[in-house]
Design an enzyme around this catalytic site. Structure first.
Site, PDB file in Angstrom:
ATOM      1  N   CYS A 134       0.823  -1.213   0.000  1.00  7.49           N
ATOM      2  CA  CYS A 134       0.000   0.000   0.000  1.00  7.49           C
ATOM      3  C   CYS A 134       0.860   1.268   0.000  1.00  7.49           C
ATOM      4  CB  CYS A 134      -0.928  -0.015   1.214  1.00  7.49           C
ATOM      5  SG  CYS A 134      -1.934   1.471   1.347  1.00  7.49           S
ATOM      6  N   CYS A 137      -0.544   4.163   2.224  1.00 13.62           N
ATOM      7  CA  CYS A 137      -0.319   3.952   3.658  1.00 13.62           C
ATOM      8  C   CYS A 137       1.149   4.183   4.016  1.00 13.62           C
ATOM      9  CB  CYS A 137      -0.681   2.524   4.066  1.00 13.62           C
ATOM     10  SG  CYS A 137      -2.107   1.840   3.231  1.00 13.62           S
ATOM     11  N   ASP A 138       2.072   3.672   3.194  1.00 12.69           N
ATOM     12  CA  ASP A 138       3.474   3.588   3.611  1.00 12.69           C
ATOM     13  C   ASP A 138       4.450   4.471   2.824  1.00 12.69           C
ATOM     14  OD1 ASP A 138       2.657   1.667   5.434  1.00 12.69           O
ATOM     15  OD2 ASP A 138       2.939   0.034   4.005  1.00 12.69           O
TER      16      ASP A 138
END
Ligand code: FAD
Ligand code: NAP
Length: 313
Positions: A134, A137-138
Site C-alpha cells: 500500500c 499507507c506507507d
C-alpha cells in the site's frame, strides 16, 4: 428479526447495493463489513476514472461520503467478519466471527479481492517492515529515499507514479518485456525521470536487519543478479477473490463458481442460488473497476427488491 437483505462487504459494490435496496423501499437491510466501509480503493493514492469526479483525489476521498449517503436511507452497518453464508429452504443464515447469526430473505455478496503475494525469499518475514502492498499507507515513510516497486499492471504503474512524487527514485521491476497497464499510464511512467524501469526481471530475495528492509536482489531472465540497496519494497502483483464466506461445511461452494474461484452470475448478478446475488471484483468477467462494482451493486439491489416482494407477498 429476519432481514429483507443482508449485504456482505462494504466496498463500492456493497455500499451501492445498500443505497439502492434502502432507497428502493426495503426496510430491514444490514451491511456486514469487517473493517471501515470503502473497500480496496481506499488504499489507492489516486482515482481519475470515476465518472464526473475531476481533480486530484484519492480513493479515500472518493469513498468517504458513500456510507453516510446509505445511512440516510436506513442502511444498517455491522462491523464484523462474516465466516459463512448458508441457505436452508428459503432462508439465508449469516454466520459471524463473534459467534452470532443473522437470518435474511436475500443476500448480496461483494467481498472483493485481496493483494497477492509475489513469492520471493523474505517477503512474508519483512511484510510491514519495509515490504508493503500500500503506497498511500506507507509511501510517506520513504520520503526522499529510493524504493522498489514490483509488478506490471495498472496498480503497480499508478503506485510507482505516486511514489515517484515522494521518493528520490523508484525502480519499477516487471517480469516481462511489456506492461499489462493502460498505454497512457505506461507513457506517463516512461516520461517520469526518477522511475527506472527494469524489465524481464523478478525479485529473488529481500533482506534486512532489525530495523527492516535494507535491500533486494533482482534476477533477470539470464540469471544475473542485481543488488539494489533500498529501505522499501512495494508489491502490486494482483489480487485473489475473497470467496471464503461461500464455502460450506462439506467444502463445496454455496453457488456455482469458475476455476479461478469467481462467482458465476448472469447479467442481473443472479447466482445459481435463488435470492443470492454476487457483485464487484468477485464475480466472473469483472472489469475490476469502482464504477462497474457500483453498477453491479445497483443491478443486484433492483433484483433483490423484486425477489423479496415476490417471496413475501
Ligand atoms: P472491495 O473494494 O474489495 O470491497 C470488499 C469489501 O468487503 C472490503 O471492504 C472488505 O473489507 C469486505 N469484506 C471482505 N470479506 C469480508 C468478510 N468475510 N466479512 C465482512 N466483510 C468482508 N478501480 C478504478 O475504477 N479506478 C482506479 O483508479 C482503481 N485503482 C485501484 C488502485 C488499487 C491500489 C487497487 C487495489 C484497486 C484499484 N481499482 C481501481 C480497483 C477497485 O478498487 C476495485 O475494482 C473495487 O474496489 C471493487 O469493489 P468491490 O466492492 O467489489 O470490492
Ligand atoms: P493485474 O492487472 O493482474 O497485474 C498484475 C501484475 O503483476 C502483472 O503485470 C503480472 O505480470 C505481475 N505479477 C503477477 N504475479 C507475479 C509474480 N509472482 N512475480 C512477478 N510479477 C507478478 O493486477 P493489478 O495491477 O492489481 O490490477 C487489478 C485489476 O484492477 C486490473 O483489472 C486493473 O485493470 C484494475 N485496476 C485499474 C486501474 C485503473 O483503471 N486506473 C488501476 C488499478 C487497478 P504479467 O503481466 O506478466 O502477468
Amino acid at each position: 428479526m429476519i432481514l429483507d437483505c443482508a449485504i456482505i462487504g462494504g466496498g463500492p459494490a456493497g455500499l451501492t447495493a445498500g443505497l439502492y435496496t434502502t432507497r428502493g423501499g426495503l426496510e430491514n437491510v444490514t451491511m456486514f463489513e469487517k473493517g471501515m466501509p470503502g473497500g480496496q480503493i481506499t488504499n489507492s493514492s489516486e482515482i481519475e476514472n470515476y465518472p464526473g469526479v475531476t481533480g486530484d483525489i484519492s480513493g479515500m476521498d472518493l469513498m468517504m461520503p458513500w456510507p453516510e449517503q446509505c445511512q440516510r436511507f436506513g442502511l444498517k452497518h455491522e462491523m464484523v467478519n462474516v465466516l459463512k453464508v448458508s441457505k436452508s429452504a428459503d432462508l439465508f443464515t449469516i454466520h459471524k466471527e463473534d459467534g452470532t447469526t443473522t437470518d435474511a430473505h436475500s443476500v448480496i455478496i461483494g467481498t472483493g479481492s485481496r493483494p497477492r503475494r509475489v513469492g520471493f525469499t523474505g517477503e512474508n518475514e519483512l511484510l510491514g517492515k519495509g515490504v508493503s502492498t500500500c503506497a498511500t499507507c506507507d509511501g510517506f515513510f520513504y520520503k526522499g529515499k529510493e524504493v522498489v516497486v514490483i509488478g506490471g499492471g495498472d496498480t503497480a504503474l499508478e503506485e510507482a507514479l505516486y511514489l515517484a512524487k515522494i521518493c528520490s527514485k523508484v525502480y519499477l521491476v516487471h517480469r516481462r518485456d511489456t506492461f499489462r497497464s493502460a498505454p497512457n499510464t505506461v507513457e506517463r511512467v516512461n516520461k517520469t525521470e526518477n522511475i527506472e524501469v527494469i524489465l524481464n526481471s523478478s525479485p529473488d530475495e529481500v533482506y534486512g536487519d532489525a530495523m527492516g528492509v535494507t535491500g533486494i536482489k533482482i534476477k533477470n531472465k539470464d540469471g544475473e543478479i542485481r543488488d539494489i540497496s533500498v529501505p522499501g519494497v512495494f508489491t502490486f502483483v494482483g489480487n485473489d477473490v475473497n470467496n471464503q464466506t461461500l464455502i460450506q461445511e462439506d467444502k463445496s461452494f454455496l453457488c456455482d463458481m469458475n476455476k479461478q474461484g469467481e462467482v458465476i452470475v448472469d447479467i442481473s448478478m443472479k447466482t445459481s442460488v435463488a435470492g443470492l446475488y454476487a457483485t464487484g471484483d468477485m464475480r466472473i468477467a469483472a472489469p475490476k473497476q469502482v464504477v462497474s462494482a457500483a453498477g453491479d451493486g445497483a443491478v443486484a439491489a433492483l433484483q433483490v427488491i423484486s425477489y423479496v416482494d415476490e417471496l413475501l407477498n
